[in-house]
Design a protein around this motif. Structure first.
Motif, PDB file in Angstrom:
ATOM      1  N   GLY A   8       5.967   5.766 -14.521  1.00 53.47           N
ATOM      2  CA  GLY A   8       4.688   6.654 -15.429  1.00 53.47           C
ATOM      3  C   GLY A   8       5.102   8.149 -15.009  1.00 53.47           C
ATOM      4  N   THR A   9       3.733   8.935 -15.448  1.00 52.16           N
ATOM      5  CA  THR A   9       4.109  10.386 -15.195  1.00 52.16           C
ATOM      6  C   THR A   9       3.290  10.787 -13.982  1.00 52.16           C
ATOM      7  OG1 THR A   9       2.389  10.713 -16.868  1.00 52.16           O
ATOM      8  CG2 THR A   9       4.936  10.660 -17.448  1.00 52.16           C
ATOM      9  N   GLN A  70      11.535   2.516 -25.554  1.00 50.34           N
ATOM     10  CA  GLN A  70      10.939   1.119 -26.333  1.00 50.34           C
ATOM     11  C   GLN A  70       9.564   1.035 -25.853  1.00 50.34           C
ATOM     12  OE1 GLN A  70      13.473  -2.164 -26.369  1.00 50.34           O
ATOM     13  NE2 GLN A  70      15.337  -0.927 -26.510  1.00 50.34           N
ATOM     14  N   PHE A  71       9.181   1.489 -24.904  1.00 43.38           N
ATOM     15  CA  PHE A  71       7.870   1.419 -24.231  1.00 43.38           C
ATOM     16  C   PHE A  71       6.744   2.401 -24.078  1.00 43.38           C
ATOM     17  CE2 PHE A  71      10.732  -2.056 -22.644  1.00 43.38           C
ATOM     18  CZ  PHE A  71      10.148  -3.089 -22.944  1.00 43.38           C
ATOM     19  N   PRO A  82      10.178  -6.122 -17.526  1.00 44.67           N
ATOM     20  CA  PRO A  82       9.285  -5.181 -18.181  1.00 44.67           C
ATOM     21  C   PRO A  82       8.328  -6.412 -18.816  1.00 44.67           C
ATOM     22  CG  PRO A  82      11.341  -4.549 -19.079  1.00 44.67           C
ATOM     23  CD  PRO A  82      11.443  -5.706 -18.184  1.00 44.67           C
ATOM     24  N   ARG A  83       6.953  -6.120 -18.116  1.00 43.48           N
ATOM     25  CA  ARG A  83       5.758  -7.212 -18.599  1.00 43.48           C
ATOM     26  C   ARG A  83       4.722  -6.475 -19.254  1.00 43.48           C
ATOM     27  NH1 ARG A  83       5.538 -12.169 -15.516  1.00 43.48           N
ATOM     28  NH2 ARG A  83       3.719 -12.532 -17.119  1.00 43.48           N
ATOM     29  N   PHE A  84       4.372  -5.302 -18.773  1.00 40.96           N
ATOM     30  CA  PHE A  84       3.041  -4.449 -19.513  1.00 40.96           C
ATOM     31  C   PHE A  84       3.645  -3.054 -19.761  1.00 40.96           C
ATOM     32  CE2 PHE A  84       1.646  -7.681 -16.428  1.00 40.96           C
ATOM     33  CZ  PHE A  84       0.872  -8.518 -17.334  1.00 40.96           C
ATOM     34  N   HIS A  85       2.706  -2.601 -20.970  1.00 42.23           N
ATOM     35  CA  HIS A  85       3.129  -1.115 -21.028  1.00 42.23           C
ATOM     36  C   HIS A  85       1.844  -0.481 -21.743  1.00 42.23           C
ATOM     37  CE1 HIS A  85       4.298  -1.080 -25.390  1.00 42.23           C
ATOM     38  NE2 HIS A  85       4.340  -2.412 -25.044  1.00 42.23           N
ATOM     39  N   GLY A  86       1.733   0.910 -21.583  1.00 42.92           N
ATOM     40  CA  GLY A  86       0.729   1.535 -22.363  1.00 42.92           C
ATOM     41  C   GLY A  86      -0.625   1.403 -21.602  1.00 42.92           C
TER      42      GLY A  86
END
Length: 109
Positions: A8-9, A70-71, A82-86
């Motif tokens: 993340g940021t 892509q996420f 990769p399992r979760f994004h956003g």
């Protein structure tokens, strides 16, 4: 053991982190809350790491760098996948960790 890595940021997010708390804070702050909750629930069966997606540290994850665009951040990997994004959903991530630990015989609710 399950490795949980959140990309993340670190800047303050005026729109919130999509963690459901309703407060505007950084993804790092939200990840720290997630880490605390997962540690309380699973103890040393979870290893947690936050990675600033715009730091040099991200270069330690070349497979992630290839697919990062892509996420949406935050991007959560479980055991390198990769399992979760956003957003950071404690419920969803906790359920997935429990499922992985159950599959290896390490967790019984």
């Amino acid at each position: 053991m399950v490795d949980v890595t959140v990309f993340g940021t670190v800047e303050q997010d005026q729109g919130g982190c999509n963690c459901g708390c309703g407060h505007a804070h950084s993804m790092r702050d939200a990840a720290e809350v997630l880490e605390k909750e997962l540690t309380e629930k699973f103890g040393d069966m979870v290893r947690f790491r936050f990675v600033d997606a715009f730091s040099e540290e991200v270069m330690d994850f070349p497979d992630v760098v290839k697919v990062m665009n892509q996420f949406r951040f935050p991007l959560t990997l479980l055991n390198g996948e990769p399992r979760f994004h956003g957003g950071l959903s404690l419920e969803k991530i906790s359920d997935a960790v429990a499922e992985l630990l159950g599959a290896i015989g390490g967790f019984r609710p």
